[in-house]
Design a protein around this motif. Structure first.
Motif, PDB file in Angstrom:
ATOM      1  N   SER A   1       0.781  -1.021   0.008  1.00 12.43           N
ATOM      2  CA  SER A   1      -0.128   0.086  -0.073  1.00 12.43           C
ATOM      3  C   SER A   1       0.714   1.161  -0.162  1.00 12.43           C
ATOM      4  O   SER A   1       0.490   2.297  -0.622  1.00 12.43           O
ATOM      5  CB  SER A   1      -0.886  -0.082   1.202  1.00 12.43           C
ATOM      6  OG  SER A   1      -1.823  -0.990   1.281  1.00 12.43           O
ATOM      7  N   LYS A   2       2.026   0.859   0.823  1.00 13.56           N
ATOM      8  CA  LYS A   2       2.864   2.363   0.895  1.00 13.56           C
ATOM      9  C   LYS A   2       3.557   2.565  -0.377  1.00 13.56           C
ATOM     10  O   LYS A   2       3.797   3.830  -0.870  1.00 13.56           O
ATOM     11  CB  LYS A   2       3.911   2.263   1.850  1.00 13.56           C
ATOM     12  CG  LYS A   2       3.399   2.160   3.201  1.00 13.56           C
ATOM     13  CD  LYS A   2       4.446   1.972   4.261  1.00 13.56           C
ATOM     14  CE  LYS A   2       5.463   3.170   4.448  1.00 13.56           C
ATOM     15  NZ  LYS A   2       5.009   4.269   5.087  1.00 13.56           N
ATOM     16  N   LEU A   3       3.592   1.548  -1.341  1.00 14.68           N
ATOM     17  CA  LEU A   3       4.199   1.756  -2.780  1.00 14.68           C
ATOM     18  C   LEU A   3       3.114   1.575  -3.816  1.00 14.68           C
ATOM     19  O   LEU A   3       3.497   1.655  -5.100  1.00 14.68           O
ATOM     20  CB  LEU A   3       5.491   0.633  -3.058  1.00 14.68           C
ATOM     21  CG  LEU A   3       6.573   0.810  -2.189  1.00 14.68           C
ATOM     22  CD1 LEU A   3       7.366  -0.275  -2.308  1.00 14.68           C
ATOM     23  CD2 LEU A   3       7.226   2.082  -2.464  1.00 14.68           C
ATOM     24  N   GLY A   4       1.831   1.763  -3.398  1.00 14.78           N
ATOM     25  CA  GLY A   4       0.771   1.794  -4.313  1.00 14.78           C
ATOM     26  C   GLY A   4       0.701   0.421  -5.362  1.00 14.78           C
ATOM     27  O   GLY A   4       0.034   0.746  -6.334  1.00 14.78           O
TER      28      GLY A   4
ATOM     29  N   ALA B   1       7.374  11.672  -0.505  1.00 11.91           N
ATOM     30  CA  ALA B   1       7.735  12.099  -1.631  1.00 11.91           C
ATOM     31  C   ALA B   1       7.549  11.477  -2.781  1.00 11.91           C
ATOM     32  O   ALA B   1       6.812  11.877  -3.889  1.00 11.91           O
ATOM     33  CB  ALA B   1       9.112  12.518  -1.635  1.00 11.91           C
ATOM     34  N   ILE B   2       7.449  10.159  -2.779  1.00 14.73           N
ATOM     35  CA  ILE B   2       7.175   9.318  -3.904  1.00 14.73           C
ATOM     36  C   ILE B   2       5.683   9.045  -4.160  1.00 14.73           C
ATOM     37  O   ILE B   2       5.218   8.403  -5.024  1.00 14.73           O
ATOM     38  CB  ILE B   2       8.040   7.823  -3.833  1.00 14.73           C
ATOM     39  CG1 ILE B   2       8.111   7.132  -4.990  1.00 14.73           C
ATOM     40  CG2 ILE B   2       7.117   6.787  -2.721  1.00 14.73           C
ATOM     41  CD1 ILE B   2       8.866   5.844  -4.960  1.00 14.73           C
ATOM     42  N   SER B   3       5.040   9.372  -2.980  1.00 18.55           N
ATOM     43  CA  SER B   3       3.362   9.451  -3.050  1.00 18.55           C
ATOM     44  C   SER B   3       2.727  10.555  -3.890  1.00 18.55           C
ATOM     45  O   SER B   3       1.651  10.462  -4.187  1.00 18.55           O
ATOM     46  CB  SER B   3       2.853   9.470  -1.763  1.00 18.55           C
ATOM     47  OG  SER B   3       3.376   8.396  -0.961  1.00 18.55           O
ATOM     48  N   ASN B   4       3.667  11.437  -4.533  1.00 19.50           N
ATOM     49  CA  ASN B   4       3.064  12.475  -5.328  1.00 19.50           C
ATOM     50  C   ASN B   4       3.920  12.641  -6.803  1.00 19.50           C
ATOM     51  O   ASN B   4       3.794  13.752  -7.377  1.00 19.50           O
ATOM     52  CB  ASN B   4       3.237  13.927  -4.533  1.00 19.50           C
ATOM     53  CG  ASN B   4       2.473  13.843  -3.381  1.00 19.50           C
ATOM     54  OD1 ASN B   4       1.267  14.027  -3.567  1.00 19.50           O
ATOM     55  ND2 ASN B   4       3.341  13.507  -2.166  1.00 19.50           N
TER      56      ASN B   4
ATOM     57  N   LEU C   1      -1.525   6.900  -6.443  1.00 20.52           N
ATOM     58  CA  LEU C   1      -1.206   8.011  -5.717  1.00 20.52           C
ATOM     59  C   LEU C   1      -2.251   8.176  -4.470  1.00 20.52           C
ATOM     60  O   LEU C   1      -1.779   8.544  -3.437  1.00 20.52           O
ATOM     61  CB  LEU C   1      -1.012   9.092  -6.562  1.00 20.52           C
ATOM     62  CG  LEU C   1       0.207   9.140  -7.576  1.00 20.52           C
ATOM     63  CD1 LEU C   1       0.283  10.412  -8.277  1.00 20.52           C
ATOM     64  CD2 LEU C   1       1.544   8.685  -7.087  1.00 20.52           C
ATOM     65  N   THR C   2      -3.302   8.063  -4.818  1.00 21.02           N
ATOM     66  CA  THR C   2      -4.541   8.158  -3.792  1.00 21.02           C
ATOM     67  C   THR C   2      -4.283   7.120  -2.742  1.00 21.02           C
ATOM     68  O   THR C   2      -4.226   7.422  -1.335  1.00 21.02           O
ATOM     69  CB  THR C   2      -5.925   7.939  -4.368  1.00 21.02           C
ATOM     70  OG1 THR C   2      -5.924   9.101  -5.042  1.00 21.02           O
ATOM     71  CG2 THR C   2      -6.940   7.987  -3.292  1.00 21.02           C
TER      72      THR C   2
ATOM     73  N   PRO D   1       2.021   8.924   5.818  1.00 22.91           N
ATOM     74  CA  PRO D   1       1.591  10.181   6.233  1.00 22.91           C
ATOM     75  C   PRO D   1       2.968  11.305   6.270  1.00 22.91           C
ATOM     76  O   PRO D   1       3.934  11.015   5.805  1.00 22.91           O
ATOM     77  CB  PRO D   1       1.831   9.820   8.068  1.00 22.91           C
ATOM     78  CG  PRO D   1       2.953   8.833   7.969  1.00 22.91           C
ATOM     79  CD  PRO D   1       2.742   8.021   6.646  1.00 22.91           C
ATOM     80  N   LYS D   2       2.294  12.595   6.065  1.00 23.55           N
ATOM     81  CA  LYS D   2       3.005  13.835   5.753  1.00 23.55           C
ATOM     82  C   LYS D   2       3.550  14.127   7.326  1.00 23.55           C
ATOM     83  O   LYS D   2       4.785  14.644   7.456  1.00 23.55           O
ATOM     84  CB  LYS D   2       2.217  14.898   5.209  1.00 23.55           C
ATOM     85  CG  LYS D   2       3.134  16.307   5.295  1.00 23.55           C
ATOM     86  CD  LYS D   2       2.266  17.250   4.622  1.00 23.55           C
ATOM     87  CE  LYS D   2       3.227  18.408   4.459  1.00 23.55           C
ATOM     88  NZ  LYS D   2       2.320  19.792   3.876  1.00 23.55           N
TER      89      LYS D   2
END
Length: 492
Positions: free
Chosen positions: A340-343, A375-378, A423-424, A431-432
């Motif tokens: 999930s963290k890596l989509g 960072a990689i989530s965007n 990305l969602t 978390p930010k």
């Protein structure tokens, strides 16, 4: 919403025999006052947050008044501390005040931490200090916001009562709220003191109030075996969630292990800054027993200790069967979290190699764990290889990062979801904001000077840590060097 006097109490633990604890009244604090109240926990209890501002609330939870429905009990338990059995444990500075029953049928323990001497205080004074109370208050809010099962904290009170630690500090109390305060150590106490009938009674109590679906099993041993299996699964889920978010508990003694898989008794905890799998957050943990990368194996050790304590009511075969679930459950939950963290939605064999390569990259260059994943989530898939400038602040050498990003991009080719969905998903799991030690320390330093602004700012971002909160962006930055090396011990 209700006032304190309107809350419904259903004090079930106080109906158990006297061997389970001792009735004790809290000792008053001098000139108490409210530091902070968490409105989200108020909502859980159906309590009007404004009620926390009243003198009655403050007097009640500082030991200066009594609630007609409270039945304060210092719970008795034992446990293994740093691997050694200690028979002299119990609520040495805490009391189970009562149990609130909400309109939805949820039951919540109301527990006061820092309430004064009890029969289990040993050589302590039974007090808590503002510093440790703020740390637990913020940590429980942080974990709840991250979606990790935890105890909660309703409010922190401070006072003019002097408490002597390494220096003189202000006496404080934390109002802890939890589904249950039952620990592994409760069952160890009954086992090692040969109170086997009471051990069975406590297991029945746990099932009745927290695992009622198990009452469909008429065979006693199978029912207790199913109870143990549930505890194994809940513990595995909790630890998998810790590891994925980069949380180190610091003191995984069996008396700090919840029977419901709740993150329990926050002391010298820490969230990872730079990724270091051997991170030791507890300055008193000289051997590294509770280092970040040891937590999965320590949880299994603790479950084995609990299983041994349950042998009067569960056969060794069923205990072993329950323990055999742990590694499977842990790996399943952790793999799910990391995907999930890596989509990633699909489950492929090569994912383990991708994860391990990433961990080697992060640890080899000491990259900030939270900032990397955020960072990689965007970054869209097609921009991964052209956005390496975003990672320059996190890595000293960018070429290994580019190599991993290429492998990651190739893995994404096997996915069917589009970038927006990926990305969602990632932004819901990366978390930010986390509760970095230096932020907690800044909140403590300000609070000791009477300024609670930082506490409230942290409550805001920790409640919804996946949101942007652009106006509080400074709370999401990489910590200064001094902030990475704070010494946190068990001292409270």
């Amino acid at each position: 919403m209700k006032t304190l006097t309107q809350l419904a109490f259903h004090n079930t633990y106080s109906t158990l025999p006297a061997t389970f604890g001792t009735r004790v009244s809290p000792q008053p604090l001098d000139d108490p006052f409210l530091v902070s109240v968490n409105p989200l926990v108020c909502n859980m209890l159906e309590l009007d947050p404004s009620d926390a501002q009243t003198p009655y609330f403050i007097d009640l939870f500082s030991g200066n008044d009594e609630h007609p429905s409270f039945d304060p009990i210092a719970m008795k338990y034992t446990g293994h501390q740093f691997g050694q059995y200690n028979p002299d444990l119990g609520d040495g500075r805490g009391l189970l005040l009562g149990e609130v029953l909400t309109s939805s049928g949820n039951k919540w323990d109301i527990h006061l931490k820092g309430s004064g001497l009890t029969p289990y205080s040993r050589q302590g004074d039974g007090r808590a200090v503002l510093r440790s109370s703020i740390r637990e208050y913020l940590a429980s809010a942080a974990m709840a916001g991250l979606g990790i099962k935890t105890t909660h904290a309703l409010a922190v009170l401070s006072s003019c009562t002097p408490v002597y630690r390494e220096r003189v500090e202000c006496g404080a109390t934390l109002i802890r709220v939890a589904e249950s305060h039952l620990r592994f150590g409760h069952f160890e106490y009954l086992f090692y003191t040969h109170q086997h009938a009471e051990l069975k009674q406590l297991a029945d109590y746990l099932i009745q109030h927290h695992f009622p679906e198990l009452n469909n099993e008429q065979n006693d041993e199978l029912r207790y075996a199913a109870m143990f299996s549930k505890i194994v699964t809940l513990t595995a889920k909790m630890v998998a969630d810790w590891q994925a978010v980069g949380f180190a508990h610091g003191v995984m003694n069996t008396d700090n292990m919840s029977m419901l898989g709740l993150t329990f008794d926050y002391g010298p905890y820490g969230f990872l800054d730079d990724y270091n799998p051997g991170f030791i957050c507890n300055h008193s943990d000289y051997s590294g027993r509770y280092a970040f990368n040891q937590q999965p194996s320590i949880a299994l050790w603790n479950l084995s200790a609990l299983g041994y304590a349950l042998t009067p009511i569960i056969s060794k075969e069923h205990i072993d069967a329950g323990l055999s679930r742990y590694q499977v459950d842990l790996q399943r939950e952790y793999s799910h979290n990391m995907r999930s963290k890596l989509g990633l939605v699909k489950r492929l064999k090569e994912d383990t190699d991708l994860f391990n390569q990433l961990f080697d990259l992060l640890s080899g260059q000491g990259a900030d764990y939270t900032l990397f994943f955020r960072a990689i989530s965007n970054i869209g898939k097609e921009e991964l290889l052209t956005s390496t400038n975003l990672f320059v602040p996190l890595f000293s050498r960018i070429e290994p990062v580019e190599q991993w990003l290429q492998a990651y991009k190739s893995r994404l080719d096997a996915e069917e979801q589009n970038d927006e969905a990926r990305l969602t998903l990632m932004n819901q799991h990366n978390p930010k904001f986390i509760l970095r030690n230096y932020l907690a320390q800044q909140a403590i330093d300000a609070a000791e000077q009477g300024d609670y602004t930082m506490i409230e700012k942290l409550l805001t971002v920790l409640a919804t840590p996946f949101d942007e909160h652009a106006e509080l962006d400074d709370l999401a930055q990489r910590p200064p060097e001094w902030g990475k090396h704070l010494e946190i011990s068990c001292s409270s």
